[in-house]
Every structure is written in C-alpha cells, then in structure tokens.
Design an enzyme around this catalytic site. Structure first.
Site, short mmCIF file in Angstrom:
data_model
loop_
_atom_site.label_atom_id
_atom_site.label_comp_id
_atom_site.label_asym_id
_atom_site.label_seq_id
_atom_site.Cartn_x
_atom_site.Cartn_y
_atom_site.Cartn_z
N ASP A 140 -2.05 -27.94 -30.22
CA ASP A 140 -1.90 -29.14 -31.04
C ASP A 140 -2.41 -30.36 -30.30
O ASP A 140 -1.91 -31.47 -30.48
CB ASP A 140 -0.42 -29.31 -31.42
CG ASP A 140 -0.23 -30.32 -32.55
OD1 ASP A 140 0.89 -30.88 -32.67
OD2 ASP A 140 -1.20 -30.56 -33.29
N LYS A 150 -8.73 -31.49 -30.67
CA LYS A 150 -9.22 -30.36 -31.48
C LYS A 150 -10.45 -29.69 -30.88
O LYS A 150 -10.63 -28.51 -31.02
CB LYS A 150 -9.48 -30.83 -32.92
CG LYS A 150 -8.29 -31.57 -33.54
CD LYS A 150 -6.96 -30.88 -33.31
CE LYS A 150 -5.78 -31.81 -33.53
NZ LYS A 150 -4.52 -31.27 -32.96
N ASP A 195 -2.55 -25.74 -34.80
CA ASP A 195 -2.34 -26.75 -35.84
C ASP A 195 -3.69 -27.36 -36.22
O ASP A 195 -4.65 -27.33 -35.44
CB ASP A 195 -1.39 -27.85 -35.33
CG ASP A 195 -0.96 -28.80 -36.46
OD1 ASP A 195 -0.62 -29.96 -36.16
OD2 ASP A 195 -0.97 -28.37 -37.64
N GLU A 253 0.60 -33.19 -42.25
CA GLU A 253 1.96 -33.72 -42.18
C GLU A 253 2.15 -34.96 -43.05
O GLU A 253 1.35 -35.88 -43.03
CB GLU A 253 2.35 -34.04 -40.72
CG GLU A 253 1.33 -34.80 -39.93
CD GLU A 253 0.39 -33.91 -39.14
OE1 GLU A 253 0.15 -32.76 -39.55
OE2 GLU A 253 -0.13 -34.36 -38.11
O1 763 Z 1 -5.35 -35.60 -32.63
C1 763 Z 1 -4.36 -34.95 -32.91
N1 763 Z 1 -3.61 -34.36 -31.95
C2 763 Z 1 -4.00 -34.50 -30.54
C3 763 Z 1 -3.49 -35.79 -29.92
C4 763 Z 1 -4.09 -36.02 -28.55
O2 763 Z 1 -3.88 -34.89 -27.70
C5 763 Z 1 -4.38 -35.08 -26.38
N2 763 Z 1 -3.79 -34.09 -25.51
C6 763 Z 1 -2.51 -33.68 -25.54
C7 763 Z 1 -2.33 -32.77 -24.53
C8 763 Z 1 -3.55 -32.62 -23.87
C9 763 Z 1 -3.97 -31.86 -22.75
N3 763 Z 1 -5.24 -31.95 -22.32
C10 763 Z 1 -6.12 -32.76 -22.95
C11 763 Z 1 -5.78 -33.54 -24.06
C12 763 Z 1 -4.47 -33.45 -24.50
C13 763 Z 1 -3.93 -34.84 -34.34
C14 763 Z 1 -4.52 -35.69 -35.28
C15 763 Z 1 -4.13 -35.64 -36.62
C16 763 Z 1 -4.78 -36.54 -37.62
C17 763 Z 1 -5.04 -36.08 -38.91
C18 763 Z 1 -5.63 -36.91 -39.87
C19 763 Z 1 -5.96 -38.21 -39.51
F1 763 Z 1 -6.52 -39.04 -40.41
C20 763 Z 1 -5.71 -38.68 -38.22
C21 763 Z 1 -5.12 -37.85 -37.28
C22 763 Z 1 -3.12 -34.76 -37.05
C23 763 Z 1 -2.54 -33.91 -36.11
O3 763 Z 1 -1.56 -33.04 -36.48
C24 763 Z 1 -2.93 -33.93 -34.76
O4 763 Z 1 -2.34 -33.05 -33.90
MG MG Z 2 -1.28 -31.55 -35.02
#
Ligand code: 763
Ligand code: MG
Length: 214
Positions: free
Chosen positions: A141, A144, A169, A199
């Site tokens: 999660d 992406k 996810d 969500e």
């Molecule tokens: O971006 C998302 N999640 C990621 C966060 C950064 O994560 C960075 N991150 C966290 C550990 C980790 C370890 N290593 C590198 C990067 C690392 C994410 C985005 C959306 C979304 C859907 C529609 C929209 F209009 C805008 C956003 C929905 C979701 O459910 C998500 O999960």
């Molecule tokens: Mg997510």
C-alpha cells in the site's frame, strides 16, 4: 503553521475514539475521512476484504508496506493472535510519528514493529535486522510504482515461501499496471481480483490477492 491532515486525523482519534479499543479507532478514522476530509486509508469497504483475508491466512509474520496514519496497521493488528507480528514500513517520518500514536491509542503496539525508511533499503535487511524467515502475508500500500520492484526484491531475498500471499491495494486507482501484469502473467503466482471502490468514494478500485507458488 497549521496542522497537517494526519495530525487532524490523530486529533480526531484522541478526541473521539476509546483508548485501547482498536475498532473504535478504525471507526473514528473512517467517520472522519468520509464526512470531514478524505485521506488515503484503505477504508471500510476494502478494509472488510483485508479483514477476511487476514482472518483466512492467520499470519504469524506479516509485512505492511505503507503505514500512513496506521489505519490498516490497527485494523490488521486487532485481528492477529498475541504472538503474531506485524512489521509496517513508512517512508515519511511525519506520517510515522502520527501512526505510532494511533497504534498506541488503539492498544496494539505489542504486535506492531514500525520501521521508518525506504522499502528498497529495508527489504534486504529484514532477515538480519528482524529475524524474519519469510512473510506469511504482505499488504502492499505504498508508492504504486514500487509494488513490482519490491515484489521482485522480496523474491530475491528469499522472503516469500510457497504459499506466501501478497495483497495489493489500489490496483485500479491510482493503479499498478506493471505489477498486475506481472502477478497475473507469472506462473509463480495464482492471482485473484477483489472488486471494490476507492476509499470513501464511488470510484472503482480493488485489491489483488496473489499466492506465491515458489
Ligand atoms: O499513494 C498512495 N499510497 C502511498 C503513499 C506513499 O507511500 C510512500 N511509502 C510508504 C512506505 C514506503 C516505503 N518505501 C518507499 C515509499 C513508501 C495512495 C494514493 C491514493 C489516491 C487515490 C486517488 C487519488 F486521487 C489520490 C490518491 C489512494 C491510496 O489508497 C493510496 O494508498
Ligand atoms: Mg492504498
């Protein structure tokens, strides 16, 4: 300087959720993010699918990539037996700081190890630093475009065993096309798509469950 969204989510939890009650924390965050301000938690609809898979797998050692505010961390940990461990990795220190407090408020800190830093650095160190043999279940999660490289990295580091399960996810929104193509096309995985919604919205999204065949 004003507060950040994660800080406002934490404030809602500390104001409205019952301390030590994980379900109350989960419900408070869902309520806040549905009616006050959207946030990228896995949410209640996809969360129910996550719950069913955690219940089915009953993981002893689980990895979550992408902690954010700790919503899914609390959701998962509340379903694990006392001796099970959930390792959760967060890149952003501000998110990690909020997550630690949400996890503590929910009373699940004994089952959770929160690690700060990039997946590319930490995955190769999981065995030596945390005594992990392999993961029973991995919840992807985070960024992406890191789902595929990190899956390959886990394979190379011997962190997946026959029967290990990957649950990803956002395979539709924001989307993880290269990852989907890989797990659906590879003879080493048995993949299944669980249709749902992004969500707190009516936008299509879903979870991809992939069993590693070794
Ligand atoms: O971006 C998302 N999640 C990621 C966060 C950064 O994560 C960075 N991150 C966290 C550990 C980790 C370890 N290593 C590198 C990067 C690392 C994410 C985005 C959306 C979304 C859907 C529609 C929209 F209009 C805008 C956003 C929905 C979701 O459910 C998500 O999960
Ligand atoms: Mg997510």
């Amino acid at each position: 300087t004003g507060s950040t969204r994660p800080e406002r989510i934490l404030a809602a939890v500390q104001r409205k959720a019952t301390k030590g009650d994980a379900r109350s924390v989960v419900n408070t965050i869902d309520q806040y993010c549905r009616y006050q301000e959207w946030a990228m938690n896995v949410g209640d609809e996809k969360g129910a699918i996550l719950d069913s898979i955690v219940c089915e797998v009953k993981p002893s050692v689980m990895l979550e990539l992408g902690t954010y505010c700790g919503y899914s961390t609390v959701r998962i940990a509340s379903m694990l037996p006392p001796n099970a461990r959930l390792l959760t990795l967060e890149f952003n220190p501000a998110y990690a700081a909020v997550a630690r407090q949400v996890i503590a408020w929910a009373g699940v800190e004994d089952k959770v190890v929160l690690i700060e830093g990039p997946s590319g650095d930490w995955i190769p160190k999981m065995k030596e630093e945390f005594g992990v043999t392999s993961f029973d279940l991995v919840f992807l999660d985070h960024w992406k475009d890191r789902y595929l490289p990190d899956t390959k990295l886990m394979e190379e580091c011997g962190l997946l065993r026959t029967g290990s399960i990957l649950l990803a996810d956002n395979v539709i929104c924001p989307g993880t096309p290269e990852y989907l193509e890989y797990v659906r096309g590879s003879p080493r995985y048995e993949s299944k798509y669980f249709r749902s919604h992004l969500e707190y919205t009516r936008v299509e999204d879903g979870l991809e469950k992939s069993v590693f065949l070794g």
